[in-house]
Structures are given as structure tokens and as C-alpha cells.
Design a protein around this motif. Structure first.
Motif, PDB file in Angstrom:
ATOM      1  N   LEU A  16       0.824  -1.206   0.000  1.00  0.00           N
ATOM      2  CA  LEU A  16       0.000   0.000   0.000  1.00  0.00           C
ATOM      3  C   LEU A  16       0.856   1.253   0.000  1.00  0.00           C
ATOM      4  O   LEU A  16       0.701   2.125  -0.811  1.00  0.00           O
ATOM      5  CB  LEU A  16      -0.895   0.034   1.240  1.00  0.00           C
ATOM      6  CG  LEU A  16      -2.114  -0.853   1.250  1.00  0.00           C
ATOM      7  CD1 LEU A  16      -2.835  -0.706   2.583  1.00  0.00           C
ATOM      8  CD2 LEU A  16      -3.046  -0.489   0.114  1.00  0.00           C
ATOM      9  N   THR A  17       1.750   1.335   0.987  1.00  0.00           N
ATOM     10  CA  THR A  17       2.526   2.555   1.158  1.00  0.00           C
ATOM     11  C   THR A  17       3.676   2.281   2.110  1.00  0.00           C
ATOM     12  O   THR A  17       3.927   1.140   2.506  1.00  0.00           O
ATOM     13  CB  THR A  17       1.616   3.703   1.666  1.00  0.00           C
ATOM     14  OG1 THR A  17       2.348   4.925   1.634  1.00  0.00           O
ATOM     15  CG2 THR A  17       1.117   3.457   3.076  1.00  0.00           C
ATOM     16  N   ARG A  67      -3.639   6.015  -6.152  1.00  0.00           N
ATOM     17  CA  ARG A  67      -2.383   6.738  -5.976  1.00  0.00           C
ATOM     18  C   ARG A  67      -2.352   7.959  -6.885  1.00  0.00           C
ATOM     19  O   ARG A  67      -2.584   7.838  -8.087  1.00  0.00           O
ATOM     20  CB  ARG A  67      -1.231   5.764  -6.300  1.00  0.00           C
ATOM     21  CG  ARG A  67       0.123   6.373  -6.450  1.00  0.00           C
ATOM     22  CD  ARG A  67       0.734   6.832  -5.172  1.00  0.00           C
ATOM     23  NE  ARG A  67       0.818   5.788  -4.161  1.00  0.00           N
ATOM     24  CZ  ARG A  67       1.147   6.044  -2.891  1.00  0.00           C
ATOM     25  NH1 ARG A  67       1.406   7.257  -2.497  1.00  0.00           N
ATOM     26  NH2 ARG A  67       1.196   5.058  -2.016  1.00  0.00           N
ATOM     27  N   ARG A  68      -2.116   9.108  -6.312  1.00  0.00           N
ATOM     28  CA  ARG A  68      -2.055  10.334  -7.104  1.00  0.00           C
ATOM     29  C   ARG A  68      -0.603  10.793  -7.197  1.00  0.00           C
ATOM     30  O   ARG A  68       0.006  11.093  -6.188  1.00  0.00           O
ATOM     31  CB  ARG A  68      -2.870  11.450  -6.448  1.00  0.00           C
ATOM     32  CG  ARG A  68      -4.358  11.192  -6.457  1.00  0.00           C
ATOM     33  CD  ARG A  68      -4.973  11.607  -7.778  1.00  0.00           C
ATOM     34  NE  ARG A  68      -6.346  11.125  -7.857  1.00  0.00           N
ATOM     35  CZ  ARG A  68      -6.964  10.827  -8.990  1.00  0.00           C
ATOM     36  NH1 ARG A  68      -6.325  10.942 -10.137  1.00  0.00           N
ATOM     37  NH2 ARG A  68      -8.199  10.399  -8.989  1.00  0.00           N
ATOM     38  N   ILE A 146       2.632  -0.259  -6.220  1.00  0.00           N
ATOM     39  CA  ILE A 146       3.887  -1.003  -6.302  1.00  0.00           C
ATOM     40  C   ILE A 146       4.933  -0.209  -7.068  1.00  0.00           C
ATOM     41  O   ILE A 146       6.059  -0.032  -6.593  1.00  0.00           O
ATOM     42  CB  ILE A 146       3.649  -2.383  -6.953  1.00  0.00           C
ATOM     43  CG1 ILE A 146       2.871  -3.275  -5.972  1.00  0.00           C
ATOM     44  CG2 ILE A 146       4.974  -3.040  -7.335  1.00  0.00           C
ATOM     45  CD1 ILE A 146       2.596  -4.674  -6.487  1.00  0.00           C
ATOM     46  N   SER A 147       4.568   0.308  -8.247  1.00  0.00           N
ATOM     47  CA  SER A 147       5.572   1.036  -9.023  1.00  0.00           C
ATOM     48  C   SER A 147       5.939   2.340  -8.319  1.00  0.00           C
ATOM     49  O   SER A 147       7.061   2.823  -8.435  1.00  0.00           O
ATOM     50  CB  SER A 147       5.089   1.291 -10.449  1.00  0.00           C
ATOM     51  OG  SER A 147       3.914   2.061 -10.461  1.00  0.00           O
ATOM     52  N   TYR A 148       4.994   2.904  -7.573  1.00  0.00           N
ATOM     53  CA  TYR A 148       5.301   4.135  -6.836  1.00  0.00           C
ATOM     54  C   TYR A 148       6.374   3.855  -5.780  1.00  0.00           C
ATOM     55  O   TYR A 148       7.348   4.601  -5.658  1.00  0.00           O
ATOM     56  CB  TYR A 148       4.041   4.683  -6.170  1.00  0.00           C
ATOM     57  CG  TYR A 148       4.303   5.967  -5.422  1.00  0.00           C
ATOM     58  CD1 TYR A 148       4.423   7.169  -6.104  1.00  0.00           C
ATOM     59  CD2 TYR A 148       4.492   5.958  -4.048  1.00  0.00           C
ATOM     60  CE1 TYR A 148       4.704   8.344  -5.427  1.00  0.00           C
ATOM     61  CE2 TYR A 148       4.769   7.133  -3.363  1.00  0.00           C
ATOM     62  CZ  TYR A 148       4.877   8.308  -4.056  1.00  0.00           C
ATOM     63  OH  TYR A 148       5.172   9.464  -3.391  1.00  0.00           O
ATOM     64  N   ILE A 149       6.213   2.764  -5.038  1.00  0.00           N
ATOM     65  CA  ILE A 149       7.196   2.453  -3.995  1.00  0.00           C
ATOM     66  C   ILE A 149       8.540   2.112  -4.634  1.00  0.00           C
ATOM     67  O   ILE A 149       9.592   2.568  -4.197  1.00  0.00           O
ATOM     68  CB  ILE A 149       6.683   1.314  -3.081  1.00  0.00           C
ATOM     69  CG1 ILE A 149       5.450   1.789  -2.309  1.00  0.00           C
ATOM     70  CG2 ILE A 149       7.780   0.868  -2.105  1.00  0.00           C
ATOM     71  CD1 ILE A 149       4.670   0.678  -1.625  1.00  0.00           C
ATOM     72  N   ARG A 150       8.507   1.326  -5.720  1.00  0.00           N
ATOM     73  CA  ARG A 150       9.751   0.962  -6.402  1.00  0.00           C
ATOM     74  C   ARG A 150      10.499   2.171  -6.932  1.00  0.00           C
ATOM     75  O   ARG A 150      11.700   2.305  -6.742  1.00  0.00           O
ATOM     76  CB  ARG A 150       9.444   0.069  -7.599  1.00  0.00           C
ATOM     77  CG  ARG A 150       9.072  -1.359  -7.280  1.00  0.00           C
ATOM     78  CD  ARG A 150       8.879  -2.024  -8.620  1.00  0.00           C
ATOM     79  NE  ARG A 150       8.404  -3.370  -8.559  1.00  0.00           N
ATOM     80  CZ  ARG A 150       8.181  -4.102  -9.649  1.00  0.00           C
ATOM     81  NH1 ARG A 150       8.387  -3.593 -10.850  1.00  0.00           N
ATOM     82  NH2 ARG A 150       7.751  -5.337  -9.555  1.00  0.00           N
TER      83      ARG A 150
END
Ligand SMILES: [Zn+2]
Length: 187
Positions: A16-17, A67-68, A146-150
Motif C-alpha cells: 500500500l505505502t 495513488r495520485r 507497487i511502481s510508486y514504492i519501487r
């Protein structure tokens, strides 16, 4: 230590985050989350010690908010790992390319913008990739959790990897035909 980062998974193990160790400990104490992976360190008070979480999982499933991420050149560079999405060139000045050219109605969206080196951008000009003999290396997408965290947060703890990277991950399907303009307001 309390400012360290902890990966939060949904109840079904979906990433999630990321939050601070302090917030994760409060979630654990409050029964809102369960430890999944621990770090070797401990945090101590006068009378007690707690293992430091690396990954926690929510006790209850939550409907994850969308996700923004602001659509900007800086964020597109991060998403594309600072690589030309046609030839893979790095470390030179990258430009933004509309996959479907603006002239043909291609929108300025996550799905239609990619990073491209000057050479590929010049070669492509106002044509579509296939007309210029270019092929996208991966399908451009709006960042998800997922791609945001990566790509944006960064994987700072190796214990997160099993939850963010998958050995059996199918290669991203390449676009046979570039993305059609999408209605942004429908998202
Ligand atoms: Zn290139």
C-alpha cells in the motif's frame, strides 16, 4: 531508528505505502497491523524492548485509495528509470515524447508520455513509433502503489523485495498499437 521506513501491506499482502517505524509501532500496539518482517534491531523503553518492524500487514482489508502522482517531467523520468523508452540510453539529456503525437490527438497522460533520448525523439518526430521503426520497451502506465514504492520511494530494505518484485512476473506486454487517448476524468 523511529524515523526508519516500514512497508505497509494490505490485509491481502498487497503493498500500500511506506510509513515510519514510529507509526508502524503505533499500528501494531493498536492491533491495526501485524508484523510480517522484522529488522534485527530493537527499540527500547525503560522497561521493555520491541522488535523493529520492516514490513507490517493491516489487520483488516482497506479499499486502497487511487495513488495520485503529479504528471511532470521529473516524475516521468523517475517512472522510466531515467532511460530512453525506445533504445534504453541513459545518462544523456532525455526529452519527453508523446507516443501518439499531439498532432494526431495524442494526449499528455501517463499512458502516452515516455522519456526518450534526443536521437530517438528526432527519429520519431511527428510519427507513431511503428512508423519510425521504434518499439517501446515497456508499456507506459500511471504509477500504482507497487511502481510508486519501487520508483518514487525507493526500496531501502531488502526485506521488502518479496512483496514488491515477483520472479514469475510476466514481462510487460508491449503495445502492438500505441495507446488510444483516454478520458482522464473517468479515472
Ligand atoms: Zn533512445
Amino acid at each position: 531508528m523511529l524515523d526508519g521506513k516500514v512497508l505497509i501491506l494490505n490485509q491481502n499482502y498487497e503493498p500500500l505505502t511506506v510509513c515510519t517505524v514510529k507509526r508502524a509501532l503505533l499500528m501494531l500496539f493498536g492491533g491495526k497491523a501485524l508484523s510480517v518482517e522484522l529488522r534485527p534491531e530493537q527499540v527500547r523503553s525503560v522497561s521493555a524492548a520491541w522488535a523493529v518492524p520492516s514490513v507490517v500487514r493491516l489487520a483488516r482489508y482497506v479499499q486502497a485509495p487511487v495513488r495520485r502522482v503529479v504528471l511532470s517531467k521529473r516524475n516521468l523520468l523517475k517512472r522510466d528509470n531515467y532511460e530512453c523508452q525506445y533504445c534504453g540510453a541513459r545518462g544523456e539529456r532525455l526529452t519527453l515524447d508523446h507516443v501518439v503525437p499531439r498532432k494526431s490527438g495524442g494526449p499528455s497522460t501517463w499512458e502516452n508520455l515516455v522519456c526518450a533520448c534526443l536521437a530517438c525523439n528526432n527519429r520519431k518526430g511527428e510519427s507513431r513509433p511503428e512508423q519510425a521503426g521504434l518499439q517501446l520497451r515497456r508499456r507506459p502506465r500511471r504509477p500504482n502503489n507497487i511502481s510508486y514504492i519501487r520508483s518514487f520511494v525507493g526500496v531501502t530494505d531488502h526485506r521488502w523485495r518479496p512483496y514488491l518484485f515477483f520472479d514469475d512476473e510476466p514481462p510487460e506486454p508491449l503495445l502492438a498499437h500505441p495507446v488510444a487517448p483516454t478520458d482522464e476524468s473517468a479515472r
